[in-house]
Design a protein around this motif. Structure first.
Motif, PDB file in Angstrom:
ATOM      1  N   GLN A  17       0.872  -1.262  -0.003  1.00 45.08           N
ATOM      2  CA  GLN A  17      -0.104  -0.042  -0.116  1.00 45.08           C
ATOM      3  C   GLN A  17       0.666   1.362   0.069  1.00 45.08           C
ATOM      4  N   ALA A  18       1.817   1.218   0.769  1.00 45.56           N
ATOM      5  CA  ALA A  18       2.821   2.139   0.744  1.00 45.56           C
ATOM      6  C   ALA A  18       3.463   2.647  -0.560  1.00 45.56           C
ATOM      7  N   ARG A  19       3.838   1.475  -1.045  1.00 42.35           N
ATOM      8  CA  ARG A  19       4.763   1.814  -2.410  1.00 42.35           C
ATOM      9  C   ARG A  19       3.586   2.296  -3.486  1.00 42.35           C
ATOM     10  N   GLU A  20       2.463   1.930  -3.578  1.00 36.92           N
ATOM     11  CA  GLU A  20       1.360   2.360  -4.506  1.00 36.92           C
ATOM     12  C   GLU A  20       1.066   3.697  -4.206  1.00 36.92           C
ATOM     13  N   ALA A  21       1.354   4.361  -3.007  1.00 32.16           N
ATOM     14  CA  ALA A  21       0.823   5.577  -2.697  1.00 32.16           C
ATOM     15  C   ALA A  21       2.077   6.543  -2.780  1.00 32.16           C
ATOM     16  N   GLY A  22       3.105   5.924  -3.280  1.00 31.60           N
ATOM     17  CA  GLY A  22       4.298   6.831  -3.311  1.00 31.60           C
ATOM     18  C   GLY A  22       5.074   7.108  -1.968  1.00 31.60           C
ATOM     19  N   LYS A  23       4.774   6.229  -0.935  1.00 31.65           N
ATOM     20  CA  LYS A  23       5.400   6.171   0.394  1.00 31.65           C
ATOM     21  C   LYS A  23       6.445   4.986   0.452  1.00 31.65           C
ATOM     22  N   THR A  24       6.997   5.053   1.681  1.00 35.08           N
ATOM     23  CA  THR A  24       7.691   4.162   2.104  1.00 35.08           C
ATOM     24  C   THR A  24       7.596   3.459   3.538  1.00 35.08           C
ATOM     25  N   LEU A  25       7.600   2.144   3.915  1.00 36.06           N
ATOM     26  CA  LEU A  25       7.483   1.576   5.141  1.00 36.06           C
ATOM     27  C   LEU A  25       9.003   0.996   5.449  1.00 36.06           C
ATOM     28  N   VAL A  26       9.378   1.495   6.537  1.00 31.60           N
ATOM     29  CA  VAL A  26      10.582   0.987   7.231  1.00 31.60           C
ATOM     30  C   VAL A  26      10.675   0.439   8.539  1.00 31.60           C
ATOM     31  N   LEU A  27      11.233  -0.697   8.518  1.00 34.00           N
ATOM     32  CA  LEU A  27      11.087  -1.375  10.006  1.00 34.00           C
ATOM     33  C   LEU A  27      12.443  -0.801  10.672  1.00 34.00           C
ATOM     34  N   SER A  28      12.473  -0.125  11.470  1.00 36.42           N
ATOM     35  CA  SER A  28      13.186   0.555  12.394  1.00 36.42           C
ATOM     36  C   SER A  28      14.069  -0.041  13.166  1.00 36.42           C
ATOM     37  N   ALA A  29      13.410  -1.328  13.964  1.00 36.30           N
ATOM     38  CA  ALA A  29      13.717  -1.956  14.922  1.00 36.30           C
ATOM     39  C   ALA A  29      13.081  -3.367  14.943  1.00 36.30           C
ATOM     40  N   LEU A  30      13.616  -4.337  15.127  1.00 38.49           N
ATOM     41  CA  LEU A  30      12.958  -5.834  15.091  1.00 38.49           C
ATOM     42  C   LEU A  30      13.372  -6.658  16.305  1.00 38.49           C
ATOM     43  N   SER A  31      12.606  -7.348  16.977  1.00 36.16           N
ATOM     44  CA  SER A  31      12.783  -8.106  17.978  1.00 36.16           C
ATOM     45  C   SER A  31      13.152  -9.385  17.381  1.00 36.16           C
ATOM     46  N   PRO A  32      13.834 -10.267  18.150  1.00 38.23           N
ATOM     47  CA  PRO A  32      14.143 -11.614  17.623  1.00 38.23           C
ATOM     48  C   PRO A  32      12.949 -12.457  17.161  1.00 38.23           C
ATOM     49  N   THR A  33      11.781 -12.211  17.843  1.00 41.21           N
ATOM     50  CA  THR A  33      10.673 -13.189  17.403  1.00 41.21           C
ATOM     51  C   THR A  33      10.546 -12.615  15.922  1.00 41.21           C
ATOM     52  N   VAL A  34      10.551 -11.383  15.656  1.00 38.94           N
ATOM     53  CA  VAL A  34      10.214 -10.904  14.158  1.00 38.94           C
ATOM     54  C   VAL A  34      11.498 -11.441  13.205  1.00 38.94           C
ATOM     55  N   VAL A  35      12.593 -11.302  13.821  1.00 41.02           N
ATOM     56  CA  VAL A  35      13.744 -11.424  12.794  1.00 41.02           C
ATOM     57  C   VAL A  35      13.517 -12.987  12.548  1.00 41.02           C
ATOM     58  N   ARG A  36      13.422 -13.894  13.502  1.00 37.31           N
ATOM     59  CA  ARG A  36      13.166 -15.381  13.146  1.00 37.31           C
ATOM     60  C   ARG A  36      12.039 -15.594  12.087  1.00 37.31           C
ATOM     61  N   LEU A  37      10.803 -14.844  12.306  1.00 39.51           N
ATOM     62  CA  LEU A  37       9.719 -15.028  11.380  1.00 39.51           C
ATOM     63  C   LEU A  37      10.159 -14.494   9.735  1.00 39.51           C
ATOM     64  N   LEU A  38      10.847 -13.403   9.764  1.00 38.80           N
ATOM     65  CA  LEU A  38      11.251 -13.108   8.383  1.00 38.80           C
ATOM     66  C   LEU A  38      12.054 -13.918   7.729  1.00 38.80           C
ATOM     67  N   HIS A  39      12.988 -14.586   8.594  1.00 40.77           N
ATOM     68  CA  HIS A  39      14.236 -15.448   8.104  1.00 40.77           C
ATOM     69  C   HIS A  39      13.416 -16.703   7.600  1.00 40.77           C
ATOM     70  N   ILE A  40      12.721 -17.408   8.156  1.00 38.24           N
ATOM     71  CA  ILE A  40      12.236 -18.834   8.183  1.00 38.24           C
ATOM     72  C   ILE A  40      10.966 -18.579   6.935  1.00 38.24           C
ATOM     73  N   THR A  41      10.452 -17.299   6.680  1.00 36.39           N
ATOM     74  CA  THR A  41       9.399 -17.098   5.602  1.00 36.39           C
ATOM     75  C   THR A  41      10.218 -16.576   4.407  1.00 36.39           C
ATOM     76  N   GLY A  42      11.364 -16.147   4.444  1.00 34.57           N
ATOM     77  CA  GLY A  42      12.131 -15.598   3.319  1.00 34.57           C
ATOM     78  C   GLY A  42      11.654 -14.315   2.771  1.00 34.57           C
ATOM     79  N   THR A  43      10.992 -13.664   3.823  1.00 37.47           N
ATOM     80  CA  THR A  43      10.574 -12.263   3.394  1.00 37.47           C
ATOM     81  C   THR A  43      11.083 -11.016   3.709  1.00 37.47           C
ATOM     82  N   ARG A  44      12.520 -11.340   4.419  1.00 37.70           N
ATOM     83  CA  ARG A  44      13.204 -10.186   4.890  1.00 37.70           C
ATOM     84  C   ARG A  44      13.743  -9.238   3.776  1.00 37.70           C
ATOM     85  N   GLY A  45      13.902  -9.877   2.431  1.00 37.23           N
ATOM     86  CA  GLY A  45      14.326  -8.887   1.337  1.00 37.23           C
ATOM     87  C   GLY A  45      13.286  -8.246   0.781  1.00 37.23           C
ATOM     88  N   VAL A  46      12.183  -8.535   1.074  1.00 37.45           N
ATOM     89  CA  VAL A  46      10.961  -7.692   0.499  1.00 37.45           C
ATOM     90  C   VAL A  46      10.642  -6.400   1.334  1.00 37.45           C
TER      91      VAL A  46
END
Length: 271
Positions: A74-103
């Motif tokens: 939604q941010a990309r379509e609106a010409g805006k950006t979404l930035v994750l400024s800080a992650l907990s270990p829980t979120v880090v692991r979720l992004l890693h196992i789902t392969g979505t960190r690069g997205v």
């Protein structure tokens, strides 16, 4: 120390160009819809996009991940950006196992070396923690100087300690509004916890309003006031009834103001 009850907090801090959002607690299927609503509203109101701090997230499942991915699109379509400024270990692991960190955009890859969390749901109100009772959740949202609380479930001896963490992040807050619509049960211990919370807020000059009381909690308030008649004008539960009293006073004032405008019946003039 085991924390009782589950707590989700969303703090929105609008800026001139970007809006900072801090999310703490557990994001699962039950909370994902409301988190999506909060983040979408913040994105829409922002000028350039969102900086989201997820360092306080203790659990996040696929529902929460879909919220982030959809919001990023939604941010990309609106010409805006979404930035994750800080992650907990829980979120880090979720992004890693789902392969979505690069997205998603992670600021400076802050959590690249963060350790993966243990199996199971850790943190506040984790059902897998021994002794952590289920049945109570506290949702916290902050918009500038106003904090909105939404307790859900049963507030009693087992879950009363969930109120203690609400004192965090109240710097600069003027008003705390508590929606009791989903509070289905309240015992004396939970009531004392609420009263202690209102007193602590009052000491800091923060106004507290509770509304949408359900039948059982309201009956308890009436019972306590009946058992302990006030020595003066104030009832023991006065601080929890301020919005109710304000509404009643407003209705009374409105009715009094309307009376002079009601045309009086006069006797017909004599013929």
């Amino acid at each position: 120390m085991t924390s009782s009850g589950e707590c989700l907090a969303v703090v929105v801090d609008p800026g001139p160009r970007r809006t900072r959002v801090r999310v703490c607690g557990e994001i699962d299927m039950d909370d994902a819809v409301e988190v999506r609503e909060d983040l979408t509203a913040a994105l829409d109101a922002s000028r350039n996009g969102l900086d989201i701090d997820l360092a306080g997230v203790t659990f996040c499942d696929s529902s929460g991940l879909h919220v982030l991915l959809d919001l990023n699109e939604q941010a990309r379509e609106a010409g805006k950006t979404l930035v994750l400024s800080a992650l907990s270990p829980t979120v880090v692991r979720l992004l890693h196992i789902t392969g979505t960190r690069g997205v998603l955009t992670v600021q400076d890859q802050l959590a690249s070396n963060s350790p993966a969390p243990d199996e199971g749901r850790g943190g506040c109100g984790s059902p897998n923690r021994p002794g952590a009772p289920a049945g109570f959740r506290m949702r916290v949202r902050r918009y500038g100087p106003t904090v909105y609380l939404a307790p859900a479930g049963e507030l009693d001896l087992d879950t009363r300690s969930a109120l203690d963490g609400i004192q965090v992040d109240l710097d600069g807050v003027d008003v705390v509004a508590c929606d009791m619509k989903r509070l289905t049960f309240l015992d004396v211990v939970g009531l004392h916890g609420l009263l202690n919370l209102t007193r602590r807020l009052a000491e800091r000059g923060i106004a507290f309003f509770a509304y949408n009381w359900q039948p059982q909690p309201r009956r308890l308030l009436d019972l306590i006031d009946g058992l302990h008649p006030p020595a003066g004008r104030d009832s023991p539960t006065r601080l929890l009834r301020r919005l109710q009293d304000f509404a009643a006073a407003a209705r009374t004032a409105g009715a009094a103001k309307a009376r002079p405008n009601v045309p009086r019946r006069t006797a017909p003039p004599p013929h």
